[in-house]
Structure formats: structure tokens, C-alpha cells
Design an enzyme around this catalytic site. Structure first.
Site, short mmCIF file in Angstrom:
data_model
loop_
_atom_site.label_atom_id
_atom_site.label_comp_id
_atom_site.label_asym_id
_atom_site.label_seq_id
_atom_site.Cartn_x
_atom_site.Cartn_y
_atom_site.Cartn_z
N HIS A 72 -5.85 -11.82 36.13
CA HIS A 72 -6.35 -12.52 34.95
C HIS A 72 -7.62 -11.85 34.47
O HIS A 72 -8.61 -11.73 35.22
CB HIS A 72 -6.64 -13.99 35.27
CG HIS A 72 -5.42 -14.85 35.31
ND1 HIS A 72 -5.46 -16.22 35.19
CD2 HIS A 72 -4.11 -14.53 35.44
CE1 HIS A 72 -4.22 -16.72 35.25
NE2 HIS A 72 -3.40 -15.70 35.40
N PRO A 292 -14.44 -27.75 43.33
CA PRO A 292 -13.46 -26.72 42.97
C PRO A 292 -13.70 -26.07 41.61
O PRO A 292 -13.10 -25.04 41.32
CB PRO A 292 -12.12 -27.47 43.00
CG PRO A 292 -12.49 -28.91 42.80
CD PRO A 292 -13.82 -29.09 43.43
#
Length: 389
Positions: A72, A292
Site C-alpha cells: 500500500h 490499534p
């Protein structure tokens, strides 16, 4: 039985450290509380920094990641109904790789088995002993039989609730913690991702994240109350909620389907200092936890492994304790930078119960500045792809 390094915990950190040590000719044994299948059943994060990807290559376990992982070069921030792309590669020359933690664990397990490494699963009553002296050892039971494993060093890769951190409580351990007033409700579904890159969304209804594990498996999250229950969220309710937090064109393009996993995770920041107690080292979640947001947990564990492996290799190859003596300070310097970034991402993208109208306007101004300033976007990208080891 004797070995050079006992590794407590067979998650990615323990397996990665074990394989690097094995490759370097340093004997090690891994002890794990649960079964191998249970470890592989954990569904966790999957955004890998280039540093961690390089460590997997170094361990000889990166081939499938390179073949099947999804590089990515950027991600999207959405707010006020609009998309803003953060060009990671254009801003830093680096990218991240989306590759599930389960797959990382499987690859490392396969590599360890091929190399003949010793991993002992389903052990109980694991206790580190005498790590403040010259002859540490670990006791454990297997199938009701007590065992003792003498060693030179102990690596605690056993998470927040494992025996390693508990063994150093009351021995000068200092802890720092921030608990956030919300959680993440997450699902996994075998549907194609709504975008080929991740989408982080700030919305009046709360944060949302569109992620993936592969080109055919999606991972989605929405911010939820801490007292929410998974049972209260049908699949239909979840899909309606996440679509309501995304720009209209993204919501319309989303493919929905039955979830194969659904859970609620609280968010917290936690750091233990120091990370070294004599001949015992805390690694990964045993020493620090991040929310996260920003995908730093697994990657921070990898940087700990980098520093500890280098220190142990130096010790055995050169009879030098310099790396061991510097492990905690070196690791914590990077840990706190990642903690700062994860805290900042969490504060920037979530709606807090007590933020009020002023706080909301400040958050909106932060997002506008972030996406309108190349310097601010570069700072975000630099931290997201991972600071150097």
C-alpha cells in the site's frame, strides 16, 4: 535441559526472535501456554512496516508475504463527507504491506519447523527464576510433569497477562497507562474490500476503519461504547452503521456479507519501564500496548526483536554486553514515539464523550491542517510507514 535463550510466548515476536537466533546459531526454546492451533486461530492486525517486512525476510520467512501481501502506497482520511489521500510513498519513498498476523505467524512456524527449532506448546505454570543473577532458569509443567530449563537469558514475548511481566512486578517496574472511553467493534467478512487502500473515517457518529486481509477478505471497525455487547450487533446493523460513517460514494460501493468473526476491543495505551531486568527482557505486548489506530502494535514488537536479537548476537559473537545493557533505553525511545503517534491518531480521529463543541472544532481544524499542509502530511506518513530502527 539447557539452552542459551528461553523464549516465553509463541506469537509473532517470540517466533521471529527464535528464528533469527536459530539462523545465527544461538540455541533457543520457545514455551507456549496454548496449542499451536489456538495461536493460529487469533485474528489480529496486518499492516506491516518495511522494517518488519525486512526482518521476516532476514528470518527466511518472507517469501509468501512478498508473493501474497498487498503493498500500500497510501491511505484515505475521510471527514466532512470528503476523501483526502495520504500519499505514503510520495511523501516518504516507502510503503506498508497488508498481510495478516495469522499468516505471519504461520510462516514463522513453518520456518521454525523446517529449521528444527524446539517449540513446546500447552505448557502450564511457567515461571522465570534467578534472572537477576548469572544462572537464570524457567520452570514449567507439561502433561502434569514438572520441568526445569536452564539458560543464559529469558525473553518475555508472552503479552500483557503473561508470567514475564508479572515476575518483575515489585522489582523497580514503573508503568504508564491511558484508557480510552470507547472500544472498536470489528468484523471480518469474506467480501472484497471497499477500497484497495485503507480508509480512516472521522464522523459525528464516531470513528470507522475500512481495512482488509486480502483481496477477498475485509476487516471493518466502528467506534462503539465500552459497555456495548457483540450480541447487540447483528450483521445488518453493523453494515448500516459503518456505511453511515463513510462518504456516500464509498458507502454505495461497499459489498456486504455474513461476518466470520465479530468482537469488541477496548483501547488503551500502556508502557512498562524498564524493559530489561538482569537477564530477563520484556518484548512486545509484555512491555507496551498501543491502541490499534495507526497499526503499531505488531510493528513495535518487531522493533523490540530487532534490538534484542542484535544485542544477543553481539553478546555471543563478541562477548560484549553493550547491546544488552542498552536494550531497554534503545527500545523505549522508539516505543514512546510510536505511543505518541498512536495516541495522536486516536485523539484526532475519534469522537470523545467530553470533547464538547470547542474540542470538536479543534479536531476539525487539525484534520484540515493535516490534509492541507505537506509538512503535516509528511509527519503523518513518516510515522505511519515506521520510524527507522
Amino acid at each position: 535441559m539447557r539452552t542459551q535463550v528461553v523464549i516465553i510466548g509463541s506469537g509473532p515476536a517470540g517466533l521471529l526472535l527464535g528464528q533469527l537466533l536459530t539462523n545465527a546459531g544461538i540455541d533457543n526454546v520457545i514455551l507456549e501456554r496454548v496449542s499451536q492451533d489456538y495461536v493460529l486461530g487469533r485474528i489480529r492486525a496486518g499492516v506491516l512496516e518495511e522494517g518488519m517486512a525486512g526482518l521476516l525476510d532476514e528470518a527466511g520467512a518472507g517469501e509468501r508475504m512478498r508473493r501474497e501481501g498487498l503493498p500500500h502506497d497510501g491511505f484515505d482520511l475521510t471527514f466532512s463527507g470528503k476523501h483526502h489521500r495520504i500519499d505514503l510513498h510520495g511523501l516518504t519513498g516507502k510503503h506498508v504491506i497488508v498481510y495478516g498476523q495469522t499468516e505471519v505467524t504461520r510462516d514463522l512456524m513453518d520456518r521454525r519447523a523446517a529449521a528444527g527449532g524446539i517449540s513446546i506448546y500447552e505448557v502450564a505454570d511457567v515461571h522465570p527464576h534467578d534472572f537477576d543473577g548469572e544462572r537464570p532458569y524457567v520452570t514449567y509443567s507439561k502433561d502434569g510433569v514438572e520441568h526445569r530449563l536452564d539458560c543464559d537469558f529469558i525473553a518475555g514475548c508472552d503479552g500483557y497477562h503473561g508470567p514475564s511481566r508479572k515476575a518483575v512486578e515489585g522489582k523497580g517496574l514503573e508503568t504508564f497507562e491511558r484508557v480510552y472511553p470507547f472500544g472498536w467493534l470489528g468484523i471480518v467478512a469474506d467480501v472484497p474490500p471497499v477500497s484497495h487502500e485503507l480508509i480512516y473515517s472521522n464522523h459525528p457518529r464516531g470513528f470507522a476503519l475500512c481495512s482488509m486481509r486480502s483481496a477477498t477478505r475485509s476487516r471493518y471497525y466502528v467506534q462503539c461504547a465500552l459497555d456495548d455487547r457483540v450480541e447487540a450487533w447483528s450483521d445488518d446493523r453493523f453494515w448500516d452503521e459503518i456505511r453511515s460513517r463513510l462518504p456516500a460514494e464509498t458507502a454505495e460501493a461497499m459489498t456486504t456479507g455474513p461476518s466470520i468473526e465479530k468482537s469488541i476491543a477496548p483501547l488503551r495505551s500502556f508502557v512498562a519501564e524498564p524493559l530489561r531486568f538482569g537477564r530477563l527482557f520484556l518484548v512486545g505486548d509484555a512491555g507496551h500496548i498501543v491502541p490499534p489506530t495507526g497499526a503499531k502494535g505488531l510493528n513495535l514488537a518487531a522493533s523490540d526483536v530487532r534490538y534484542l536479537f542484535d544485542a544477543l548476537q553481539e553478546y555471543y559473537a563478541e562477548q560484549s554486553a553493550a547491546g544488552i545493557d542498552g536494550y531497554s533505553a534503545r527500545a523505549l525511545a522508539r516505543v514512546w514515539k510510536a505511543e505518541r503517534f498512536s495516541w495522536w491518531m486516536t485523539n484526532t480521529l475519534h469522537r470523545f464523550p467530553d470533547m464538547g463543541a470547542f474540542g470538536q472544532r479543534i479536531q476539525e481544524a487539525e484534520l484540515e491542517y493535516l490534509t492541507g499542509s505537506r509538512a503535516a502530511s509528511t509527519s503523518l506518513a513518516e510515522n505511519y510507514v515506521g520510524l527507522p530502527y
